[in-house]
Design a protein around this motif. Sequence first.
Motif, short mmCIF file in Angstrom:
data_model
loop_
_atom_site.label_atom_id
_atom_site.label_comp_id
_atom_site.label_asym_id
_atom_site.label_seq_id
_atom_site.Cartn_x
_atom_site.Cartn_y
_atom_site.Cartn_z
N SER A 356 32.74 45.89 31.44
CA SER A 356 32.79 46.45 32.74
C SER A 356 33.08 47.90 32.58
O SER A 356 33.78 48.43 31.84
N VAL A 363 27.98 46.38 35.27
CA VAL A 363 28.61 45.58 34.10
C VAL A 363 27.60 45.26 32.99
O VAL A 363 26.18 45.45 33.71
N PHE A 377 26.76 47.74 41.02
CA PHE A 377 27.54 47.63 42.45
C PHE A 377 27.30 48.84 43.04
O PHE A 377 27.59 50.07 42.46
N PRO A 382 33.65 47.18 39.89
CA PRO A 382 33.89 46.14 39.03
C PRO A 382 35.14 46.41 38.19
O PRO A 382 35.32 47.46 37.70
N LEU A 385 36.86 40.55 33.55
CA LEU A 385 35.79 39.74 33.27
C LEU A 385 36.45 38.46 32.77
O LEU A 385 37.54 38.44 32.15
N VAL A 395 33.88 37.89 37.56
CA VAL A 395 34.21 39.55 37.85
C VAL A 395 35.25 39.80 39.13
O VAL A 395 35.05 39.25 39.89
N ILE A 397 36.75 42.26 41.49
CA ILE A 397 35.94 43.40 42.16
C ILE A 397 36.67 43.90 43.23
O ILE A 397 37.31 43.42 43.99
#
Length: 565
Positions: A356, A363, A377, A382, A385, A395, A397
Amino acid sequence: MDPHSSAQDVHRCDLCETTIVHSYCDFCQVNLCKPCIIDHIFDEYEKHKIVPFQKRRSTLIYPKCGTHPHKKCEFLCKDCNNIFVCSSCVTSEQHRNHKLEEIAEVYKTKRQTIEKEADQLENHTFPTVKEITRDLENQLANLDGGYEKLTTTMSKQGEQLHREIDIIINKMKTEISEIKMKHRDILQKHLDEIKQIQSLIKQTLLAIEEIKNSNEVSSSIEFNSKILEFSKLPPKVQISLPTFIPKQIFNYNLYSLFGHIAPLSTTPEKNILSLIQPNILFRELLDEPELVATIQTGYKGLHSVCQNKDNIWLSGLDQDIKCFNHNGSLLKTIKIKPNHWPLDIVEDTDGHLIYSCCKSGTVNKVKNGQIEELIRFQDCMPGMLCITSTGDLLVSIMINDGEFETQFKVVRYSGSTEKQIIQFDEEGKPLYSGNAHTKYITENRNNDICVADHGAGAVVVVNQDGKLRWRYTGHPSTKTINPFEPWGITTDSQSRILTRDYKNHCIHILDQNGEFLRYIDNCDLEYPSDLCEDNNDYLFVCEWKKGNLKKIKYSKETPSFELVM
């Protein structure tokens, strides 16, 4: 009564099909009446075995010998993989001194086993399966009604929300009407004042016109100027209309306000008695964990580690991802785009590295030495992981829209397709703190999703459906002076959960239900960050400031017994 169509009829002879059965040929397996016995054995076939009907199937039928066709086999040769042998085979050179068993004894033992199994299947297993079948059929029959009730409840909630919105709108419309009336009154008052002045000016102009048209001296001399009086006019009124400032509505905010759908709970019930199998390996915690090795990685700010049976992957505060073997030798280095340093790294089920990147909000996957963008995103960042046992990608976030408080969620992906969002508990409250610290994540052997929430000082564990199971906020102990700050997190083969306590320089070991077991605090750990386990339950710990990777043995194998479902 028709002997062929009634199940309640007595047994009849298989030859004449009319007379009541009297005997049974155990070899040919046919029902016989007295007159038909002679016809049945008339062929003088030596294998016929006539017994009373009540003793049918009591005569054992032995297999023919493959080597001596005219003899029947009465033994099993254990040394030759349980093959059937006759008395002549037993005395032959091939089977001399071999271990033999009588077929009759083996048959008797096997029949007892078969009868027990039949009893188990008939009286326990089949009724249980039948009950499960009936329960599933009932669930399917009630499925539409249950979901219709669910959607009706949701619709009622929507109607209630619409009513509340209508009430708010009507209230605001009333407020606007009142403001409009005040606006009108102010304008009307000023209009009346101006019209009065306008009328006075008209009268003055008429008086001036009469003076201008008159020859009388006195009227002109007695005239008083009105210019000064009319120069002081009231100010011009400019009243701006009121404005409506709508509040921004975000999906996650409205979702938590409206309610949420509790996910399916698919925990299977155990219906079958467990069998006990010995010699299943259990890994017992050592009283004193042992430091096995220390690898100097060259990183400043070592924060992420993952491994497979051959290699260890590491990342830190630079653009490189490094690969070491388990002896600490550097094997390869993967260069990442400048200023796009990897925040976290994992290896997927195909052996490809995934990382990430906060800078790019992506990612990415490293495949055949090339970097491919997997997920991008737009309005969020992100974080950490995890690859699950099913190959999905988890993930963590961070959501920060610039106006509301920062929020975190865990999202499950299959490839780049979003499958599940884990963000709120059953009461609609956030599961994770809004603190901007990264939140490490892992999956336990029982499919629980475990998050080290540094900002909340807690380990937050939900089941695979996203339902909160428990929180761990540290253990009261004289060994820990500073507040509990979990960061890296991992799990082992016994479903124990291990998380690092950054400022207390130790590792907490918990069981799968969140109960504290013990610390790892004797391996000279300094500011531990990320953690991972290998297949033998050796623990790898990143030291943030020193950039060292430490390999620790904290458990040992012990024979045990385990219930196998």
